[in-house]
Design an enzyme around this catalytic site. Structure first.
Site, PDB file in Angstrom:
ATOM      1  N   TYR A   1      37.000  40.609  39.538  1.00  0.00           N
ATOM      2  CA  TYR A   1      35.827  41.256  40.130  1.00  0.00           C
ATOM      3  C   TYR A   1      35.824  42.747  39.799  1.00  0.00           C
ATOM      4  O   TYR A   1      34.792  43.310  39.401  1.00  0.00           O
ATOM      5  CB  TYR A   1      35.826  41.052  41.647  1.00  0.00           C
ATOM      6  CG  TYR A   1      34.772  41.848  42.373  1.00  0.00           C
ATOM      7  CD1 TYR A   1      35.061  43.121  42.855  1.00  0.00           C
ATOM      8  CD2 TYR A   1      33.496  41.342  42.566  1.00  0.00           C
ATOM      9  CE1 TYR A   1      34.098  43.878  43.507  1.00  0.00           C
ATOM     10  CE2 TYR A   1      32.522  42.087  43.216  1.00  0.00           C
ATOM     11  CZ  TYR A   1      32.834  43.356  43.682  1.00  0.00           C
ATOM     12  OH  TYR A   1      31.866  44.098  44.311  1.00  0.00           O
TER      13      TYR A   1
ATOM     14  N   LYS B   1      47.997  47.820  52.919  1.00  0.00           N
ATOM     15  CA  LYS B   1      46.549  47.569  52.810  1.00  0.00           C
ATOM     16  C   LYS B   1      46.295  46.157  53.347  1.00  0.00           C
ATOM     17  O   LYS B   1      46.457  45.169  52.636  1.00  0.00           O
ATOM     18  CB  LYS B   1      46.060  47.677  51.369  1.00  0.00           C
ATOM     19  CG  LYS B   1      44.554  47.522  51.221  1.00  0.00           C
ATOM     20  CD  LYS B   1      44.121  47.677  49.764  1.00  0.00           C
ATOM     21  CE  LYS B   1      42.601  47.599  49.642  1.00  0.00           C
ATOM     22  NZ  LYS B   1      42.064  46.287  50.052  1.00  0.00           N
TER      23      LYS B   1
ATOM     24  N   CYS C   1      26.078   9.034  28.321  1.00  0.00           N
ATOM     25  CA  CYS C   1      27.295   9.347  29.065  1.00  0.00           C
ATOM     26  C   CYS C   1      26.899   9.726  30.489  1.00  0.00           C
ATOM     27  O   CYS C   1      26.197  10.719  30.696  1.00  0.00           O
ATOM     28  CB  CYS C   1      28.042  10.506  28.405  1.00  0.00           C
ATOM     29  SG  CYS C   1      29.516  11.023  29.317  1.00  0.00           S
TER      30      CYS C   1
END
Length: 648
Positions: free
Chosen positions: A66, A143, A412
């Site tokens: 990210y 953190k 398929c």
């Protein structure tokens, strides 16, 4: 890579976001861990969706991935609101209230060298203030990977967008305690759950601890197991003011960096995804200030991945909509980052073959940020396990570059059902042909798009639909042919590799729909934005769908023709060749309609303002960011009325 699909829970969160993007293209990007095929608008949508799902407890991409995607977008649009604003915490819709104090995000560093560069800025600020640099102290704290909140002693607020959040004081009313038996009113902190308690009591019911954190502040229907965890004191609000820390000089910090980081990282029994470093001097904090997103005097140090060595039990093939067969390694169940991992996708079958991924192989699996695990490397190879036939239709598989592919495009089941879903989802002009109804029809023998359009009401009834539903389905098929739809969207609906909406529109600026099927690899590779590899895939894909496309095209869809580039360039329209960004609420019609009309007049439509933007058309309720960005880039700002006068 296994074909990723948003589940229903994730889709409900996405619906609350202001994104108007084909989700299937984002699903492909997540599957491939690649944003190469996304344009800027699609990349922005991926960032918004990924952030929202992570904060809702249903992450889809890794934190470091990210961050890298965000940096790509920021390099092109450094002043975009999403880049310069705090990434919002996400809750169900509700009234927002002003926070007692701004709660910003934290800038990130992934190496000691980056920390040293940040320290240089701290020391520069000290010199500017004539403060002895040797006296500079740095505070290092864990953190916490929880749910950010602010406690003013009377109310508990979510962080929201950093300026406004939601009142979730109900969490304290449910019995939530302050960590370390602390008092209320200590400001910013995180709602967290004890890791050992989660592992012992909740891990079998919840995918990860973020699900618990979100549940603690949920408006209603709180899971009884979560309430029990609150009562047991396992869930707490942990103010940053009370958290364990290391405080010392910047010299001592760098000299013993690894040991200090390791000690603080493991100082608490809660999920931690890094450490926070900050200057303690109030004058330096005031001098350095903050951006709209970060405090400059604070930074987070993070490590990208957590890894484990895992044994392979078997490799299972899965056929995707495109026909690619993806290998999935079934693993001896192993706990990584608080979750039990029992399977992981392998990139492609060439990796299986060349790296020896098979029963008994030992893989290093990485899982970062409580998201989808990935293979870092093969520690101990074994005899590769490679299928010869498609698991869906048993057709003989063929190699295409690194991939095994099922060539049976027409019969398929794995491909036909998903192709039908993709077609109607991309058209987006009827509600009846969702995955459930399509699954029902394909199970009863419908395999192709044109077969759908051949069905009559009585045939739907024969497939088990009620009389009213049968008529509605038939009517919606007719409507989907009659409602206006862009020709590029129609082409994109057939799901050809490398032919998302953007590429379809670009190609149809040069060719008509039917002419495009005669274009060669060399023809397409000459066009701006198309490399030879993409051109080869597009030509092959068009050849595979040509027969079906012509049958469906023959039903007479009401297609809006994409203007040719040559026509746009020679257009007498006052906005031909311009790049326009629309923002705010429009009075004369929907913004999407205005964008479509602008394209028809030869303009390019952008999603963010930059130096290439010609006009910013501002409706009602426009934020200052885009206006300021327009001024900074010398872009002319038009009101909606001024724009209408211009084009008329």
């Amino acid at each position: 890579m296994t074909e990723f699909k948003f589940n229903n829970t994730q889709l409900s969160t996405i619906q609350d976001l202001e994104v108007d993007i084909e989700l299937n293209k984002l699903e492909v990007a997540i599957s491939n861990n690649s944003i190469q095929e996304l344009d800027d608008e699609e990349l922005l949508a991926l960032l918004k969706i990924s952030n929202a799902l992570y904060r809702s407890g249903y992450p889809v991409i890794e934190n470091n991935l990210y961050d890298s995607y965000r940096e790509v977008f920021a390099s092109k649009h450094p002043n975009h609101p999403y880049i310069i604003s705090v990434e919002s915490e996400v809750l169900s819709s509700g009234k927002t209230v002003a926070l007692p104090q701004k709660m910003l995000s934290t800038d990130k560093a992934y190496s000691k060298e980056e920390i040293e560069k940040w320290l240089d800025k701290i020391l520069k600020a000290a010199e500017d203030l004539d403060i002895d640099t040797k006296a500079i102290e740095i505070r290092v704290t864990p953190k916490l990977d929880g749910y950010a909140a602010y406690d003013d002693g009377e109310k508990l607020y979510t962080r929201g967008d950093g300026v406004k959040g939601q009142d979730v004081s109900r969490a304290f009313e449910r019995g939530l305690k302050v960590a370390k038996n602390g008092e209320r009113g200590l400001g910013a902190g995180e709602i967290v759950i004890d890791k050992a308690y989660f592992e012992a009591n909740l891990s079998q019911f919840f995918e990860n601890s973020r699900n618990i954190q979100a549940a603690i502040i949920a408006e209603k229907n709180v899971d009884e197991r979560v309430l029990e965890a609150i009562n047991d004191g396992a869930c707490v609000f942990y103010p940053f003011a009370l958290i364990d820390d290391w405080v010392g000089s910047h010299i001592d910090l760098i000299a013993d960096f690894e040991n200090i980081i390791d000690k603080i990282w493991n100082a608490v029994g809660y999920d931690v995804d890094g450490v926070i470093l900050e200057a303690t001097d109030s004058l330096i904090k005031e001098h350095m200030g903050a951006t709209r997103k970060f405090h400059r005097w604070q930074i987070a140090f993070k490590i990208n991945d957590e890894a484990a060595e895992v044994e392979v039990i078997s490799v299972t093939p899965q056929t995707s909509r495109t026909g690619r067969v993806t290998p999935v390694a079934e693993l001896v169940p192993t706990r990584i980052s608080g979750a039990t991992i029992s399977r992981v996708t392998v990139h492609h079958y060439n990796m299986v073959k060349t790296n020896g991924v098979g029963p008994g192989a030992i893989l290093q699996i990485v899982r970062s940020g409580l998201v989808i695990p990935k293979i870092e490397k093969v520690i101990k190879p074994a005899d590769p396990q490679i299928p010869e036939s498609c698991p869906s239709c048993q057709s003989h598989l063929i190699w295409e570059s690194d991939h095994l592919v099922c060539p049976n495009k027409s019969d398929c089941p794995a491909q036909t059902e998903n192709t039908l879903v993709h077609f109607f989802k991309t058209l987006g002009n009827n509600d009846g042909f969702g995955p459930k109804n399509i699954e029902k029809l394909t199970n009863l023998g419908i395999r192709h798009i044109h077969q759908m359009y051949d069905l009559k009401p009585h045939q739907f009834a024969a497939y088990g639909f009620g009389e009213k539903t049968s008529k509605n389905l038939f009517d919606q098929l007719q409507a989907s042919r009659e409602i206006e739809i862009e020709d590029w969207r129609f082409l994109s609906a057939f799901g050809v590799s490398r032919l998302g909406g953007g590429n379809c529109e670009r190609l149809l600026q040069h060719y008509s729909l039917l002419e495009l099927f005669e274009a060669t690899v060399e023809d397409i590779a000459k066009l701006d934005g198309f490399a030879i590899v993409s051109a080869e895939a597009i030509v092959e894909g068009l050849a595979n769908i040509k027969e079906e496309f012509l049958k469906v095209y023959g039903y007479g869809f009401n297609l809006i023709t994409t203007p040719k580039l040559s026509e746009l360039e020679s257009s007498s329209s006052p906005i031909a060749g311009s790049t326009i960004v629309f923002t705010g609420k429009m009075l004369q019609g929907k913004r999407s309609e205005m964008e479509k009309h602008a394209k028809a007049l030869g303009a390019k439509v952008g999603s963010s303002v930059n130096s290439k933007t010609t006009y910013l058309v501002a409706g009602l309720k426009v934020g200052e960011t885009k206006i300021n960005s327009a001024k900074n880039n010398g872009v002319q700002v038009l009101s909606e009325q001024e724009y209408l006068e211009l084009i008329n």
